[in-house]
Scaffold this motif. Structure first.
Motif, mmCIF file in Angstrom:
data_model
loop_
_atom_site.group_PDB
_atom_site.id
_atom_site.type_symbol
_atom_site.label_atom_id
_atom_site.label_comp_id
_atom_site.label_asym_id
_atom_site.label_seq_id
_atom_site.Cartn_x
_atom_site.Cartn_y
_atom_site.Cartn_z
ATOM 1 N N THR A 29 0.832 -1.205 0.000
ATOM 2 C CA THR A 29 0.000 0.000 0.000
ATOM 3 C C THR A 29 0.870 1.259 0.000
ATOM 4 N N GLN A 30 0.244 2.371 -0.313
ATOM 5 C CA GLN A 30 0.953 3.653 -0.247
ATOM 6 C C GLN A 30 1.364 3.952 1.193
ATOM 7 N N ALA A 61 2.292 5.360 -11.630
ATOM 8 C CA ALA A 61 1.910 5.312 -10.209
ATOM 9 C C ALA A 61 3.185 5.290 -9.385
ATOM 10 N N THR A 62 3.050 5.456 -8.081
ATOM 11 C CA THR A 62 4.218 5.313 -7.224
ATOM 12 C C THR A 62 4.664 3.853 -7.228
ATOM 13 N N ILE A 63 5.923 3.661 -6.888
ATOM 14 C CA ILE A 63 6.468 2.304 -6.808
ATOM 15 C C ILE A 63 7.067 2.076 -5.426
ATOM 16 N N ALA A 64 7.061 0.835 -5.003
ATOM 17 C CA ALA A 64 7.697 0.457 -3.745
ATOM 18 C C ALA A 64 9.201 0.592 -3.896
ATOM 19 N N HIS A 65 9.864 0.977 -2.823
ATOM 20 C CA HIS A 65 11.326 0.950 -2.789
ATOM 21 C C HIS A 65 11.766 -0.495 -3.028
ATOM 22 N N GLN A 101 11.871 -5.888 -11.895
ATOM 23 C CA GLN A 101 10.863 -4.927 -12.324
ATOM 24 C C GLN A 101 10.363 -4.139 -11.129
ATOM 25 N N ALA A 102 9.871 -2.939 -11.413
ATOM 26 C CA ALA A 102 9.302 -2.098 -10.359
ATOM 27 C C ALA A 102 7.984 -2.703 -9.875
ATOM 28 N N VAL A 103 7.692 -2.448 -8.601
ATOM 29 C CA VAL A 103 6.443 -2.912 -7.990
ATOM 30 C C VAL A 103 5.598 -1.680 -7.714
ATOM 31 N N THR A 104 4.537 -1.508 -8.490
ATOM 32 C CA THR A 104 3.682 -0.336 -8.316
ATOM 33 C C THR A 104 2.800 -0.491 -7.080
ATOM 34 N N VAL A 105 2.387 0.659 -6.571
ATOM 35 C CA VAL A 105 1.523 0.685 -5.396
ATOM 36 C C VAL A 105 0.290 -0.191 -5.633
#
Length: 154
Positions: A29-30, A61-65, A101-105
């Motif tokens: 989650t964000q 969208a935002t992505i997890a670190h 790969q990036a993990v989006t919110v």
């Protein structure tokens, strides 16, 4: 998806070379991303600014670190395997960690684990575990690598 219960070095050795299983899915989650940013002082907008990320990020969208996804390893690992009868467990090493790969919110992630090797170091188990963090409905995993735990059994 059932959790494997391991009670001794001898039991752990029996899983060498085998897939142990897969955790349940966890939604990133964000709020979790923001808490990780606060804990690590990494407030890069790609993680913490949903409006800017939606407008300017290639991910929409935002992505997890990346390190947030790695930090989920202990939580997800305990869903795959419960190591019992321990004096102590030590995180020893991470090898060949590759972010794929990036993990989006709001993505759902889970851990797949395979025991590569178990060595008996005078009664302490040195277990090398191949880990893959899968992202639901994605072709590539979030990351893959090898983690090593030291288990000091009773």
């Amino acid at each position: 998806m059932s959790t494997v219960i391991i009670n001794s070095l001898e039991e752990l050795e029996q899983y060498e070379g085998q897939d142990l299983g897969i955790s349940e899915y966890h939604t990133i989650t964000q709020e979790q991303i923001n808490q990780f940013a606060a804990a690590t002082l990494d407030f890069q907008w790609i993680h913490t600014d949903p409006e800017k990320a939606k407008a300017e990020s290639p991910f929409g969208a935002t992505i997890a670190h990346g390190y947030l996804t790695v930090a989920l390893l202990p939580y997800l690992w305990t869903q795959v395997a419960q190591i019992e009868n321990l004096k102590m467990q030590v995180n020893y090493e991470i090898e060949a960690l590759r972010f794929n790969q990036a993990v989006t919110v709001n993505s759902e992630v889970r851990l797949r684990a395979k025991v590569l090797t178990v060595k008996n170091l005078r009664g302490t188990a040195k277990a090398r575990i191949e880990v893959i963090m899968e992202v639901k409905d994605a072709k590539k995993p979030a990351f893959s690598g090898i983690i090593t735990f030291l288990y000091h059994f009773l």
